[in-house]
Structures are given as C-alpha cells and as structure tokens.
Design an enzyme around this catalytic site. Structure first.
Site, PDB file in Angstrom:
ATOM      1  N   GLU A   1      -4.914   1.941   2.391  1.00  0.00           N
ATOM      2  CA  GLU A   1      -5.035   0.767   3.260  1.00  0.00           C
ATOM      3  C   GLU A   1      -5.170   1.179   4.708  1.00  0.00           C
ATOM      4  O   GLU A   1      -5.906   0.558   5.478  1.00  0.00           O
ATOM      5  CB  GLU A   1      -3.807  -0.137   3.076  1.00  0.00           C
ATOM      6  CG  GLU A   1      -3.887  -1.469   3.825  1.00  0.00           C
ATOM      7  CD  GLU A   1      -3.351  -1.423   5.244  1.00  0.00           C
ATOM      8  OE1 GLU A   1      -3.578  -2.383   6.001  1.00  0.00           O
ATOM      9  OE2 GLU A   1      -2.716  -0.399   5.634  1.00  0.00           O
TER      10      GLU A   1
ATOM     11  N   HIS B   1       0.838  -1.209   0.000  1.00  0.00           N
ATOM     12  CA  HIS B   1       0.000   0.000   0.000  1.00  0.00           C
ATOM     13  C   HIS B   1       0.866   1.251   0.000  1.00  0.00           C
ATOM     14  O   HIS B   1       1.833   1.372   0.753  1.00  0.00           O
ATOM     15  CB  HIS B   1      -1.019  -0.007   1.134  1.00  0.00           C
ATOM     16  CG  HIS B   1      -0.467   0.034   2.527  1.00  0.00           C
ATOM     17  ND1 HIS B   1      -0.134   1.218   3.155  1.00  0.00           N
ATOM     18  CD2 HIS B   1      -0.213  -0.951   3.424  1.00  0.00           C
ATOM     19  CE1 HIS B   1       0.287   0.955   4.384  1.00  0.00           C
ATOM     20  NE2 HIS B   1       0.261  -0.348   4.573  1.00  0.00           N
TER      21      HIS B   1
END
Length: 462
Positions: free
Chosen positions: A327, A281
């Site tokens: 995320e 992420h």
C-alpha cells in the site's frame, strides 16, 4: 380487523425488541472477549519487535507474510491462501546526511530522510543555494530563472486549525508526492520537503513520491526534513538568503520482486457467494516498525475472524480478511486483489479497512448510498455504550476503495487521529506507542460492525 392489527403490532414490536436484545448481547460478548482474551496486541508485538519494518520487497516483508499466514492457519478457519503480486523494491541505503551552510565552513546539521522511491544524490552529494516555497503552485510564479540549479525547499505545513488531521495531511501531501517531478521542470537539482507532521520534533517522515513520466536522466533526489529542521532552515534563509544546503543519500531502485497478499476466510453458512472483506496493509516504511501504520490494522482485521469464532457466531456470508501488500509505495496488493475479484466475478457486498492507527476508536466513515448510510445510522445506538459516536460519509481506505461499485458498502475504522501524524512514516512508529486497550477496542468495534452487516445483509438501494 382492528384486533388483528393490534396483534400484528405487538408481535412486530416484540420481534424488534428481541432482535435488539440479541444484538446488544452479541456485541457485549465481542467486546468482553476482545478486552479479556484478545490476541491482537501479542500478534502486533511479534510483528513489530521480532520482524520490524516491512518495506515491500524486503526479507522482513516476506517474514510478515509467513507469520500472518501461520496465524490464520492456526485459527481453523475454512481457507487460507497467498495471492502473488509483483511489488517495487526500493532500498534506502546508508543513513542520509544534510547541513545548511551560512558562510564557508560554518554549518549546522539537519535531520533528513530520503523519500520513498527517490533517486540517490551523486556520490559526493549535492550542495547548492536553496529557494523556499509554500507549495507547488509557487514554482510557476518564480519561473526557471530563479529555480534552475537550486534546491527547492517545500515548507507548507499541515494546517493546525483543522480538527481532522487527515484533512490537514491531504492539504500538503502533494509537495511530497509530486514536488520533485514539478521542481525538475524548472531546473531544480533537488528538493527538500517539510515532514507531514503537526508536532515540532527532530524526526523526518518519509513517504511515497512519484516522478511520473520524467525520464530517468532528469529525475532529481528528494528528501524530507524534520519539522524543527524546517523551522530552522526557514529562519536561516531569512537571515542568510544566500545560504547553501548540502545533502547526500544513497537509495536505489531495483527490479520488481514477487510478494503476496495474505488471505483467510470463514465461508458463509447461508450466502457464501456474498463476500465481506476486512483488511489492512502488511507492508510498512523502513524507519520504524510500522506498528500504527499498519500493523495495528492487520492484527485487528485478523482478530475479527477470531472474535466471531470465539463468540460462537456463525456468519451467514463469507467473511474474508485480506492483508494487502505494498500500500505504501505502489498499492499493488490492493490492485491485484480487485483485479482477481473482478476476473472471478466475485460478489463483494461490504469492505472495511483499518489504516488510521491503533488509537482509541471513535467510529466509522462510509462510502455508500443514502440507503446504506440510513441502515448504518439505525445501529448507532448499539455502539454508543462503547463510546463509538462517529458515523460519517467519506472515504474508506486506499486498498478496499479499489473494490468500489454501486452495490458495495465501503467503510473505514476511524480512531482518534490527533497523535497519528506524530508517528506516521517516522522512526517512532513503534510498538511502545500502541496502547493495548485502544487496539483491542478497535478490533471489537470492527467485529461488531461486521456482525451487524452479516446478520441483516446490505439493504437494496432504490
């Protein structure tokens, strides 16, 4: 007949021997390239030191999108694109401030930071008596009579006896994520949460929290306190039960804004419709520069594509790197990618995530069928020369986990985790705490696993 069986056995054994030799040679080439001509450390240096923390919705997050896309463009791979996704925008504001007051005028300052997604305190801050609990379950035992008008102090530590630090983290992170929502039900006016950290230090660790369906007017501010601060506060309350706690934070929630997942792929030469994903992420929290969480995973994932090309290997299946946005405080990027993949009826057969720091790789965890896990175990000996010994059933990663179905193999890189939570979501998650060799070993391990799954395919479950 017996003669034919012997000949078949000899030929089969020779074929197996040749395949193993080819695999050993390819994996050695991957490791040699990663350790002598690797790019991941330089990429991370720029991402961390020139861009910095990349909280969703910030200018830095957009700069990271543009930078990583330019890196993928420069590799000469088959396709690079941005996938739009709407993400939350939360701003911390000016630095937080807190103290404990044992008697009027006698105060001790303590290190805190707002939890991601929290509301601000009133302009003048909050000052109230504090009640210490060991977890959310204690709230009901105490009841509203003892909690109303007070600040709840969640002080359950990570369990140091658990060798898996991620298991220790899971055992107490509910305090951070749901603590404010639950305390508000009993009349609390704020919450302070012990940082998710096994080390005693003065660094508060932020992280996502959620109010659920709590109406805006009933939401209470939430902050993390450092582990040393938590120990001091707990000891103070034992000596001075009527001590008061003051804290002030200035965070603000804005409307969602547009951001992007960054995607690049090498199209498969034989089975282009079978997609293998590698990812991390791109967003991070704002206190540090997000080197371990998860700049490391992003640069390792991009390095997989580069190492495959540099080693001369031509993938049979489509190898796709995805740098997911958001995320940390929403998982919006992972959800968007899975949603688009489903709408397009894309056939994802394998997905590997690196989101556990850039430390020395120990192995992989797999979310898969028994047949798939047996396939992986047959390759164990190929990784042992590189000190990769851990092949276990378990989780993969928050983003790739959203692709889960019966036919896909999900995997997560598992580095040594003992130092991870000393940096996780704190201001010391910075580039100088990443070791170049450890980072490169992780990229090589990921590339080797991708190579094997691409070469042999995913076995069909019975």
């Amino acid at each position: 007949m017996r003669f034919l069986i012997i000949i078949f056995f000899i030929l089969f054994t020779a074929h197996q021997g040749n395949s193993q030799f080819e695999d050993e040679k390819q994996i050695k080439a991957i490791y040699d390239l990663a350790l002598t001509k690797g790019k991941s450390y330089d990429w991370l240096n720029y991402l961390s030191n020139q861009i910095g923390g990349r909280l969703s919705g910030t200018v830095q997050a957009q700069q990271a999108v543009e930078y990583t896309k330019s890196l993928l463009d420069s590799m000469g791979i088959d396709r690079v694109w941005l996938q739009p996704v709407m993400v939350p925008k939360w701003v911390r504001g000016t630095p937080e401030f807190a103290y404990v007051e044992t008697t009027p005028g006698l105060t001790t300052n303590l290190p805190i930071c707002a939890l991601g997604g929290s509301v601000a305190t009133p302009l003048g801050g909050i000052k109230a008596n504090i009640i210490e609990v060991n977890g959310i379950e204690e709230l009901a035992t105490l009841g509203a009579e003892k909690i109303t008008g007070k600040i709840v102090f969640y002080n359950r530590p990570m369990d140091p006896t658990l060798i898996s630090t991620f298991e220790a983290y899971s055992g107490c992170v509910d305090q951070r994520y749901s603590g404010a929502k639950e305390a508000a039900k009993f009349g609390a006016i704020g919450v302070i949460v012990r940082s998710m950290n096994l080390r005693l230090d003065d660094l508060p660790h932020t992280g996502a929290m959620d109010y659920g369906n709590t109406v805006a007017s009933k939401r209470i501010p939430a902050a993390a306190i450092s582990t040393k601060g938590a120990e001091f506060l707990s000891a103070t309350l034992k000596l001075s039960p009527n001590a008061k706690f003051y804290f002030k934070q200035n965070c603000k929630i804005f409307d969602d804004v547009e951001s992007f997942n960054v995607i690049g792929e090498i199209r498969g030469s034989k089975y282009p419709d079978e997609i293998m994903v590698i990812g991390g992420h791109l967003d991070s929290w704002d206190l540090g520069d997000g080197s371990h969480d998860d700049g490391a995973g992003c640069v390792q994932s991009m390095e997989v594509l580069r190492l495959l090309k540099a080693s001369g290997y031509k993938p049979q299946r489509t190898i796709r790197v995805v740098l997911f946005m958001n995320e940390e405080n929403g998982l919006r990027g992972g959800r968007k990618y899975a949603e688009v993949a489903k709408d397009k009826k894309e056939n994802h057969v394998f997905a590997l995530e690196s989101d556990a720091g850039g430390f020395t790789p120990r192995g992989f965890s797999f979310d898969c069928t028994d047949a798939h896990f047996e396939q992986v175990n047959n390759w164990r000996h190929l990784f042992e020369p590189y000190l990769i010994h851990l092949f276990v059933r378990g989780g993969s990663g928050a983003d790739v986990g959203l692709l889960k179905d019966d036919g896909i193999v999900l995997a997560g890189l598992r580095p040594d985790s003992q130092r991870y939570f000393a940096h996780h979501h704190a201001e010391n998650d910075t580039f100088e705490h990443v070791n170049k060799r450890e980072l490169e070993l992780g990229a090589a391990a990921m590339t080797s696993l991708v190579y094997l799954f691409d070469k042999y395919g995913i076995v069909k479950s019975p």
